[in-house]
Design an enzyme around this catalytic site. Structure first.
Site, short mmCIF file in Angstrom:
data_model
loop_
_atom_site.label_atom_id
_atom_site.label_comp_id
_atom_site.label_asym_id
_atom_site.label_seq_id
_atom_site.Cartn_x
_atom_site.Cartn_y
_atom_site.Cartn_z
N SER A 298 -4.02 2.69 -4.70
CA SER A 298 -4.55 1.87 -6.34
C SER A 298 -2.86 2.07 -6.07
O SER A 298 -2.22 1.22 -5.97
CB SER A 298 -5.53 2.17 -6.94
OG SER A 298 -5.47 1.82 -7.70
N ASP A 309 8.72 -4.16 -0.42
CA ASP A 309 8.84 -5.21 -0.60
C ASP A 309 11.10 -5.64 -1.19
O ASP A 309 11.62 -6.73 -0.44
CB ASP A 309 8.41 -6.08 -1.70
CG ASP A 309 6.86 -6.75 -1.20
OD1 ASP A 309 6.11 -6.42 0.41
OD2 ASP A 309 6.02 -7.48 -1.57
N LYS A 323 -6.52 0.28 -1.50
CA LYS A 323 -7.19 -0.28 -2.36
C LYS A 323 -6.99 -1.32 -2.93
O LYS A 323 -5.28 -0.70 -3.75
CB LYS A 323 -7.83 0.49 -3.51
CG LYS A 323 -8.30 0.54 -4.94
CD LYS A 323 -8.78 1.70 -5.58
CE LYS A 323 -9.83 0.89 -6.67
NZ LYS A 323 -8.75 0.76 -7.53
#
Length: 460
Positions: A298, A309, A323
């Site tokens: 999460s 990224d 998740k």
């Protein structure tokens, strides 16, 4: 979003208050002519009245309706649920950083209670409870038939009281029985120390209201302690089950100067949200390694995905839990709250990690058995009724991000597996933590490679 929350709260509140179902159903049916909905809600009313009248013992109306609501929510996905007033208060206390109990993050699977992660320095952690353990009995009574919330309530209690739990563990010949004494759990969500006087190690155990402020204090403290300055930072998110979305955004923002951190997409397109970084880098450009594993879930995955990224950090370890959904807690005045999955989240490159997880840039396994014996570790995709991965970049994880750009030989010097005969991991001895040691080696190799051109220029 507000319109939807208001509607859900009004409907759930009417049931919980014990109001007559008929008028509400009629209103729903008139709004859009949904005859099927009218009939189904009448079915609920008929069953409810039949149970009240015919069950072998008198029932409590509130308990029956709350159980019905919870059944509706838990039937949607593994993370939606109903919180009665007591559970809602407990949740509020927990997000503030204090709660009573054993110190484990859990979910439910096949009727049993599944340990996502033990919280550091708690009764469960000290007793050796591990991520992936199945809790089958509480005080000798089977947990099958209990809702997740009911099981959690049984595990919580007054400080100093004892509870016996029975665990089924992968690879164990027989059930493991543990006697734990409940404590007031005040998890230290940020733990830190210097490694070798030049690398800052920060472990985040969860994301509550104290996490970002604790991270800032940790980095500032170690910057002052380092005699010759810092060479890098290890951000350890292993076995961090997540927590508050806003804290994940703030922690990510601490290391990013600009760009998107995370976006969420809900059922309605106009409910989509996007969070962007503000100028300012707490690490002041130092290289960062993020440690993850199958217990990183999460909010942990939001941070790892954002830094990966943007190529602000090297993600090292093993694949995360997966998740990728957002739960909104919607209070129902006088009747607790519902925790409802309202959106999926996406990393800056557009990846959804729901049921797939974050793939590390450099895979390093904690123990040799993970490779040689293929030790399974349950992830989001294995949970009953887990949401599908959809709406994101449809390609293998990592394919949408730039190739890892490190000086030649730096990544190659990192070992993927512990050597034969390596000492067993002891949480009190960092030298036995193979993944951490490889992260430290990577940062030192990187610092050395970055200094070489300067040294050559100075020698001319």
């Amino acid at each position: 979003m507000k319109r939807r929350v208001g509607t859900v709260a009004a409907v759930a509140g009417a049931f919980a208050a014990g109001l007559v179902v008929g008028p509400m159903v009629a209103a729903v049916a008139q709004d859009g002519g949904r005859a099927d909905t009218y009939r189904l809600l009448n079915l609920f009313g008929d069953v409810f009245e039949r149970v009240r009248a015919e069950y072998v013992e008198p029932i409590n109306d509130r308990d029956a309706v709350e159980n019905a609501i919870n059944g509706m929510l838990t039937g949607l996905d593994p993370h939606s649920s109903y919180l009665n007033q007591r559970s809602y208060r407990d949740m509020q206390v927990q997000t503030r950083g204090e709660f009573g109990g054993l110190g484990i993050e859990v979910t439910q699977e096949n009727g049993y209670i599944k340990v996502i992660s033990p919280i550091d320095d708690t009764p469960a952690f000290r007793a050796g409870v591990k991520a992936g353990d199945l809790i089958t009995h509480l005080n000798g009574n089977s947990v099958q038939g209990l809702t997740l919330q009911e099981a959690v309530e049984q595990m919580r209690g007054e400080r100093g009281t004892a509870i016996k739990i029975t665990i089924r563990r992968e690879g164990a010949d027989r059930p493991i029985e543990l006697s734990l004494t409940r404590e007031v759990i005040r998890p230290q969500v940020v733990r830190f120390h210097l490694e070798g006087n030049d690398i800052a190690y920060v472990r985040l155990t969860s994301f509550n209201e104290q996490t970002d402020a604790g991270l800032r204090r940790a980095i500032q403290t170690m910057r002052q302690q380092a005699p010759n300055g810092l060479k890098g930072i290890v951000l350890d998110l292993r076995n961090n089950p997540g927590g508050l979305l806003d804290q994940a955004v703030q922690v990510s923002d601490e290391f990013l100067e600009r760009g998107e951190i995370v976006s969420t997409r809900a059922r309605r397109t106009d409910d989509a949200q996007r969070w962007n970084a503000k100028p300012g880098d707490l690490a002041q450009g130092l290289p960062v390694v993020v440690l993850i594993n199958g217990g990183s879930a999460s909010a942990s995955e939001i941070v790892a995905g954002a830094l990966q990224d943007h190529r602000r950090a090297i993600v090292l370890g093993s694949k995360s839990f997966g998740k990728g959904s957002v739960q909104t807690v919607m209070p129902i005045p006088g009747n607790g709250a519902i925790r409802l999955t309202t959106a999926r989240y996406y990393t800056p490159s557009g990846r959804s990690i729901q049921s797939t997880g974050i793939e590390p840039d450099i895979e390093v396994l904690a123990q040799r058995q993970e490779a040689t014996a293929g030790i399974p570790r349950e992830r989001e995709a294995d949970l009953r009724k887990a949401l599908r991965n959809e709406g994101g970049v449809q390609q293998p994880a990592g394919a949408a991000i730039p190739k890892l750009d490190l000086p030649a030989g730096v990544a190659e010097k990192v070992s993927r597996l512990p050597p034969e005969g390596a000492p067993a991991f002891d949480p009190t001895k960092p030298e036995t933590d193979f993944q951490l040691q490889q992260a430290l080696q990577l940062l030192r190799n990187l610092a050395s490679a970055q200094q070489q051109p300067t040294r050559r220029a100075a020698s001319r």
